[in-house]
Write an enzyme that holds these catalytic residues in place. Sequence first.
Site, PDB file in Angstrom:
ATOM      1  N   ASP A 139       0.984  -1.130   0.330  1.00 26.08           N
ATOM      2  CA  ASP A 139      -0.031  -0.045  -0.038  1.00 26.08           C
ATOM      3  C   ASP A 139       0.966   1.351   0.028  1.00 26.08           C
ATOM      4  OD1 ASP A 139       0.927  -0.164   2.701  1.00 26.08           O
ATOM      5  OD2 ASP A 139      -1.005  -1.253   3.455  1.00 26.08           O
ATOM      6  N   ASN A 162      -7.770  -2.959  14.567  1.00 25.26           N
ATOM      7  CA  ASN A 162      -8.921  -3.323  14.121  1.00 25.26           C
ATOM      8  C   ASN A 162      -9.046  -4.609  13.179  1.00 25.26           C
ATOM      9  OD1 ASN A 162      -8.206  -2.180  11.785  1.00 25.26           O
ATOM     10  ND2 ASN A 162      -9.680  -0.582  11.663  1.00 25.26           N
ATOM     11  N   HIS A 209      -7.286  -4.912  10.485  1.00 25.59           N
ATOM     12  CA  HIS A 209      -6.902  -4.681   8.972  1.00 25.59           C
ATOM     13  C   HIS A 209      -5.644  -4.993   8.632  1.00 25.59           C
ATOM     14  CE1 HIS A 209      -4.817  -0.640  10.256  1.00 25.59           C
ATOM     15  NE2 HIS A 209      -3.890  -1.468   9.663  1.00 25.59           N
ATOM     16  N   GLU A 261      -9.876  -2.404   5.412  1.00 24.25           N
ATOM     17  CA  GLU A 261     -10.547  -2.033   6.691  1.00 24.25           C
ATOM     18  C   GLU A 261     -11.763  -2.873   6.942  1.00 24.25           C
ATOM     19  OE1 GLU A 261      -8.725  -0.146   8.804  1.00 24.25           O
ATOM     20  OE2 GLU A 261      -8.268   1.667   8.158  1.00 24.25           O
TER      21      GLU A 261
END
Length: 247
Positions: free
Chosen positions: A72, A139, A141, A146
């Site tokens: 990314d 979380n 990810h 996400e």
Amino acid sequence: MASRLSLKVVPDYEALSQEAFEKIKRFATLHPQAVYGLATGSTPERLYQLLRTYIKESGKLSLTQATSFNLDEYSKLDPKHPLSYHTFMWENLFFEAPFKSSHIPNGMAEDLVQECLNYDLLIKQSGGIKLQILGIGENGHIGFNEPSETWSEGTYVADLHPSTISANARFFGGDQSKVPTQAITMGIGSIMAAKQILIMASGANKAEAVRAALLGKHTPELPASCLQRHPNVTWLLDKEAASLIRD
């Protein structure tokens, strides 16, 4: 397809990094022309330091026949910005451990959708990723995939979750307003297409995400749970990250 899962728990972050380094060193020795998927962030930072130091000082390993694709990059952040993932990779790995070719999404591209399509094409033309390195967010990810209602496929422009922006603010002087709100990321489909996956997690703040990804429901609301169905995944955890899955 059921996962052939391997899990190892080590005492701390240093041991985690050493274990990952040894695995990659063995893999690189056996597969000098392999295609790697690389992660950024604090989790693989020590791993990259160990790898570049060994390559520089030992003369026993080279990545100059290998290819890399990063997971990314922030959207609309100049590659020369000190907090871009381009900068991170050059400073932490590439300048002393160069690959034959290294690819990172261009978050400054005028047409981000076309940039995503081009990135997927480059991966396909390379023959596909043989070893994907991952971290995991608080979380759940992976990359910048996400929590969502659906599984993502190829590379796409992702909106960063508020919890991710909050977590990444530490890199931006604690100022959440300076954290980009979007990023180009390989999708879950791209990650799952890798032949092998090595996922690392360190710290008590990752323990709940690790527990949910390993033992919870397979759901896009916890992106890392996709790895439950990957045929060849290795989890490397330190004791704190593994604290909720151990007796």
